[in-house]
Design a protein around this motif. Sequence first.
Motif, PDB file in Angstrom:
ATOM      1  N   PHE A 100       7.900  27.254  27.798  1.00 45.57           N
ATOM      2  CA  PHE A 100       8.414  25.905  28.013  1.00 45.57           C
ATOM      3  C   PHE A 100       9.195  25.402  26.802  1.00 45.57           C
ATOM      4  O   PHE A 100       9.548  24.236  26.733  1.00 45.57           O
ATOM      5  CB  PHE A 100       7.240  24.930  28.263  1.00 45.57           C
ATOM      6  CG  PHE A 100       6.547  25.141  29.581  1.00 45.57           C
ATOM      7  CD1 PHE A 100       6.891  24.390  30.695  1.00 45.57           C
ATOM      8  CD2 PHE A 100       5.547  26.095  29.715  1.00 45.57           C
ATOM      9  CE1 PHE A 100       6.244  24.574  31.913  1.00 45.57           C
ATOM     10  CE2 PHE A 100       4.894  26.289  30.931  1.00 45.57           C
ATOM     11  CZ  PHE A 100       5.252  25.527  32.029  1.00 45.57           C
ATOM     12  N   SER A 127      16.199  26.511  30.040  1.00 45.76           N
ATOM     13  CA  SER A 127      16.411  25.253  29.308  1.00 45.76           C
ATOM     14  C   SER A 127      16.761  24.115  30.263  1.00 45.76           C
ATOM     15  O   SER A 127      17.450  23.174  29.875  1.00 45.76           O
ATOM     16  CB  SER A 127      17.511  25.429  28.260  1.00 45.76           C
ATOM     17  OG  SER A 127      18.688  25.821  28.903  1.00 45.76           O
ATOM     18  N   CYS A 128      16.255  24.188  31.486  1.00 46.93           N
ATOM     19  CA  CYS A 128      16.610  23.141  32.455  1.00 46.93           C
ATOM     20  C   CYS A 128      15.743  21.889  32.287  1.00 46.93           C
ATOM     21  O   CYS A 128      14.796  21.865  31.494  1.00 46.93           O
ATOM     22  CB  CYS A 128      16.483  23.675  33.881  1.00 46.93           C
ATOM     23  SG  CYS A 128      14.799  23.985  34.385  1.00 46.93           S
ATOM     24  N   THR A 129      16.092  20.863  33.052  1.00 45.82           N
ATOM     25  CA  THR A 129      15.317  19.616  33.074  1.00 45.82           C
ATOM     26  C   THR A 129      14.511  19.567  34.371  1.00 45.82           C
ATOM     27  O   THR A 129      15.056  19.740  35.455  1.00 45.82           O
ATOM     28  CB  THR A 129      16.253  18.395  33.016  1.00 45.82           C
ATOM     29  OG1 THR A 129      16.994  18.458  31.795  1.00 45.82           O
ATOM     30  CG2 THR A 129      15.469  17.089  33.067  1.00 45.82           C
ATOM     31  N   ILE A 154      12.420  23.770  27.687  1.00 45.17           N
ATOM     32  CA  ILE A 154      12.412  22.913  28.884  1.00 45.17           C
ATOM     33  C   ILE A 154      12.434  21.425  28.491  1.00 45.17           C
ATOM     34  O   ILE A 154      11.808  21.026  27.514  1.00 45.17           O
ATOM     35  CB  ILE A 154      11.148  23.225  29.733  1.00 45.17           C
ATOM     36  CG1 ILE A 154      11.245  24.618  30.350  1.00 45.17           C
ATOM     37  CG2 ILE A 154      10.889  22.156  30.803  1.00 45.17           C
ATOM     38  CD1 ILE A 154      12.336  24.779  31.400  1.00 45.17           C
ATOM     39  N   ILE A 174      11.819  27.977  35.978  1.00 42.57           N
ATOM     40  CA  ILE A 174      11.863  28.107  34.510  1.00 42.57           C
ATOM     41  C   ILE A 174      12.439  29.462  34.102  1.00 42.57           C
ATOM     42  O   ILE A 174      13.252  29.554  33.183  1.00 42.57           O
ATOM     43  CB  ILE A 174      10.444  27.915  33.925  1.00 42.57           C
ATOM     44  CG1 ILE A 174       9.993  26.464  34.106  1.00 42.57           C
ATOM     45  CG2 ILE A 174      10.392  28.316  32.450  1.00 42.57           C
ATOM     46  CD1 ILE A 174       8.545  26.202  33.751  1.00 42.57           C
ATOM     47  N   THR A 234      11.855  17.477  30.246  1.00 35.82           N
ATOM     48  CA  THR A 234      11.227  16.847  31.413  1.00 35.82           C
ATOM     49  C   THR A 234      11.538  15.346  31.446  1.00 35.82           C
ATOM     50  O   THR A 234      11.741  14.717  30.402  1.00 35.82           O
ATOM     51  CB  THR A 234       9.686  17.007  31.409  1.00 35.82           C
ATOM     52  OG1 THR A 234       9.144  16.274  30.306  1.00 35.82           O
ATOM     53  CG2 THR A 234       9.263  18.463  31.321  1.00 35.82           C
TER      54      THR A 234
END
Length: 243
Positions: free
Chosen positions: A58, A29-31, A61, A24, A63
């Motif tokens: 988060f 800003s990842c998945t 983020i 993170i 998911t």
Amino acid sequence: MKVILAKDYADMSNIAADIIEDVIKAKPSCTIGLATGSSPVGMYQELSRRCREENLDFSKIHTINLDEYVGLEPNHDQSYRHFMDENFFNHINIDKSNTFVAKGVGDPEKNLKEFNDILDKNEIEIQVLGIGPDGHLGFNEPGDVLYDKAHQEHLDESTISANARFFKNREDVPKYAFTMGMGDIMRAKRLLLLIGGNKAEAATKLLMTNTLDPHCPATFIRMHRNATVIIEQSLADVIGYKG
Ligand code: F6R
């Protein structure tokens, strides 16, 4: 495949939380691909604490969850959407519209198309996994063939028995689930598998053999270039794994 021996469940949860925190912080800003079940609950609690007390962020983020039972409404107390809200999303500063759990009710074809579209459009930075007593990953059950993309699986009797602990009666456990395919899992940039408890048979096939066995889908993790497995010491002792 990197294998980490954890002293116990709490240690496994902390090590896993460290790995997710690093991901993170490197890419806010990842998945992230997520799993339900007992294995990651401690990790979710630790990440929630870090969000609350240490401002682990988060907010950007996204998911995607591995799977969902077919036939359960999102607000059913055993749906995986409900599980994720209760065990994780309600305790962190995530935007829930950035969280995806496949729909278990409605037109199955539409639900699977939505699931596959999301997977096609998003690269998963790290996929969290537990392992079934029968070696399943997500709900990719053992068999002669495995599936590439998101699909519907008929759950094995052993999976239904394992999951019956969460339902009033065994008959209430859904018989079908939507799950990411093995290809979807393998396409994640990194895998993080947590193993503890009564997974001796599957853990033996994963850690103590050299076979890629569709009758133990977890063995395919060995082919991934960036897979980390965290195993509790007590289980490693049972299967004779020394590291
Ligand atoms: C859950 C999932 C399953 C579980 C596995 C282990 O979303 O996809 O593969 O990870 O059944 O479950 P636990 O952690 O409860 O032993």
